[in-house]
Design a protein around this motif. Structure first.
Motif, short mmCIF file in Angstrom:
data_model
loop_
_atom_site.label_atom_id
_atom_site.label_comp_id
_atom_site.label_asym_id
_atom_site.label_seq_id
_atom_site.Cartn_x
_atom_site.Cartn_y
_atom_site.Cartn_z
N TYR A 40 22.71 71.11 41.76
CA TYR A 40 24.07 70.82 41.29
C TYR A 40 24.03 70.30 39.85
O TYR A 40 24.93 70.58 39.04
CB TYR A 40 24.74 69.81 42.21
CG TYR A 40 24.90 70.31 43.63
CD1 TYR A 40 25.89 71.23 43.97
CD2 TYR A 40 24.04 69.88 44.64
CE1 TYR A 40 26.02 71.70 45.27
CE2 TYR A 40 24.17 70.34 45.94
CZ TYR A 40 25.16 71.25 46.25
OH TYR A 40 25.28 71.73 47.54
N GLU A 43 23.50 73.38 37.62
CA GLU A 43 24.74 74.16 37.52
C GLU A 43 25.75 73.47 36.60
O GLU A 43 26.40 74.12 35.79
CB GLU A 43 25.34 74.36 38.91
CG GLU A 43 26.69 75.07 38.94
CD GLU A 43 26.64 76.49 38.41
OE1 GLU A 43 27.68 76.98 37.93
OE2 GLU A 43 25.57 77.13 38.48
N GLU A 44 25.87 72.15 36.73
CA GLU A 44 26.85 71.44 35.90
C GLU A 44 26.45 71.46 34.43
O GLU A 44 27.31 71.54 33.55
CB GLU A 44 27.00 70.00 36.38
CG GLU A 44 28.24 69.30 35.88
CD GLU A 44 29.54 70.01 36.27
OE1 GLU A 44 30.54 69.85 35.53
OE2 GLU A 44 29.55 70.71 37.31
N LYS A 180 27.12 66.71 45.46
CA LYS A 180 27.28 68.14 45.74
C LYS A 180 28.72 68.61 45.60
O LYS A 180 28.97 69.82 45.45
CB LYS A 180 26.75 68.47 47.12
CG LYS A 180 27.51 67.81 48.26
CD LYS A 180 26.89 68.19 49.61
CE LYS A 180 27.66 67.58 50.76
NZ LYS A 180 27.07 67.95 52.07
N ASN A 183 30.21 71.06 42.21
CA ASN A 183 30.23 72.50 41.94
C ASN A 183 29.54 73.27 43.05
O ASN A 183 29.10 72.69 44.05
CB ASN A 183 29.56 72.81 40.59
CG ASN A 183 28.12 72.31 40.52
OD1 ASN A 183 27.32 72.56 41.42
ND2 ASN A 183 27.78 71.61 39.45
N GLU A 184 29.39 74.56 42.83
CA GLU A 184 28.62 75.43 43.72
C GLU A 184 27.58 76.13 42.87
O GLU A 184 27.91 76.97 42.03
CB GLU A 184 29.54 76.46 44.38
CG GLU A 184 28.86 77.33 45.43
CD GLU A 184 28.37 76.56 46.64
OE1 GLU A 184 27.31 76.91 47.18
OE2 GLU A 184 29.04 75.59 47.04
N PRO A 185 26.29 75.81 43.02
CA PRO A 185 25.26 76.40 42.17
C PRO A 185 25.24 77.93 42.24
O PRO A 185 25.40 78.51 43.31
CB PRO A 185 23.95 75.81 42.73
CG PRO A 185 24.37 74.53 43.36
CD PRO A 185 25.73 74.81 43.95
#
Length: 261
Positions: A40, A43-44, A180, A183-185
């Protein structure tokens, strides 16, 4: 914006074996993955770069095979990766780990934002991120569930707390740990995967980052594992028989005597 993400490679199993001699994890023969909470964070970082531009550097400390975690990060879309690997780093607790990571970050030099997962699934302490911030002398915001805005060195964050959320404004440089819900990786792209296969992974040892031997690894760990064991689980039950009123009276008597298991 220059972003640094700290990740860790962890065993992909709940059936972790412990070496009885060293009280450390046995990693041989066990598949490893990027710590899920760190996904996460990755991804961020990528989403933030897509919004405001900049560069993403990813840093991990571990044995040589931890380079595979960095290759996965490259496949996701980060710019630079660095592996901190030295036998002197082995056996580190959270204090020694955060010291080593902070020295690696100081070698990278340029950063506005550091992103970490809220905790690792093998240690579950949630200590390393805040300890890195303390060693670097920068603010930290934990349990971030949303980066709402970044502008002119100011970051507006949404932070999870027990009874809801807090909205916090902070200045860079800053370290955040994310949950978590943020976002959604994404999955690695084919182009990114090909790039990752060809990438050379820079590896830094203790001398490269100027780490003091007495502050790294087992030598720099004030907390040490003395013994690891599985607690004994015992169960005992008693069945009360009779009519409901009789059972109730028996139960009340046992409650008063403190004999209910």
């Amino acid at each position: 914006m220059n972003i640094i993400v700290c990740i860790k490679q962890v065993p992909d199993t709940t059936k972790v074996k412990i070496d009885p001699e060293t009280n450390t994890l046995v990693r041989e023969g066990v598949k490893s993955i990027i710590n899920p909470f760190d996904m996460y964070a990755l991804e961020e970082a990528i989403r933030t770069k897509e919004k405001v531009g900049g560069n993403i550097s990813v840093l991990t400390m571990g044995p040589p095979q931890a380079a595979e975690a960095l290759r996965e990060a490259i496949a996701m879309g980060v710019d630079d990766v660095y592996l901190l690997s030295d036998r002197a780093f082995a056996g580190a607790d959270t204090l020694a780990t955060s010291y080593t990571l902070s020295k690696g970050i100081e070698k990278i030099e340029q950063f506005d934002l550091i992103i970490c997962g809220k905790q690792t699934i093998d240690g579950d302490t949630g200590q390393v991120g805040p300890e890195v911030a303390q060693k670097l002398g920068i603010p930290v915001v934990t349990y971030v569930s949303k980066i709402e805005n970044i502008k002119n060195g100011q970051i507006k964050l949404k932070r999870m707390v027990e009874d809801g959320y807090e909205v916090i404004e902070a200045e860079t440089p800053l370290l955040i740990t994310v949950v978590k819900e943020i976002n959604e990786p994404r999955m690695p792209s084919l182009r990114g995967t090909m790039k990752a296969k060809k990438a050379e992974i820079p590896t830094w040892n203790a001398n490269d980052i100027g780490a003091e031997s007495e502050r790294a690894g087992l030598s720099g760990s004030p907390t040490q594992v003395v013994r690891i064991f599985a607690p004994e689980i015992s169960k005992k039950c008693e069945i009360l028989e009779g009519e409901p009123t009789e059972i109730a009276e028996k139960l009340i008597k046992k409650l008063k005597k403190g004999k209910v298991i």
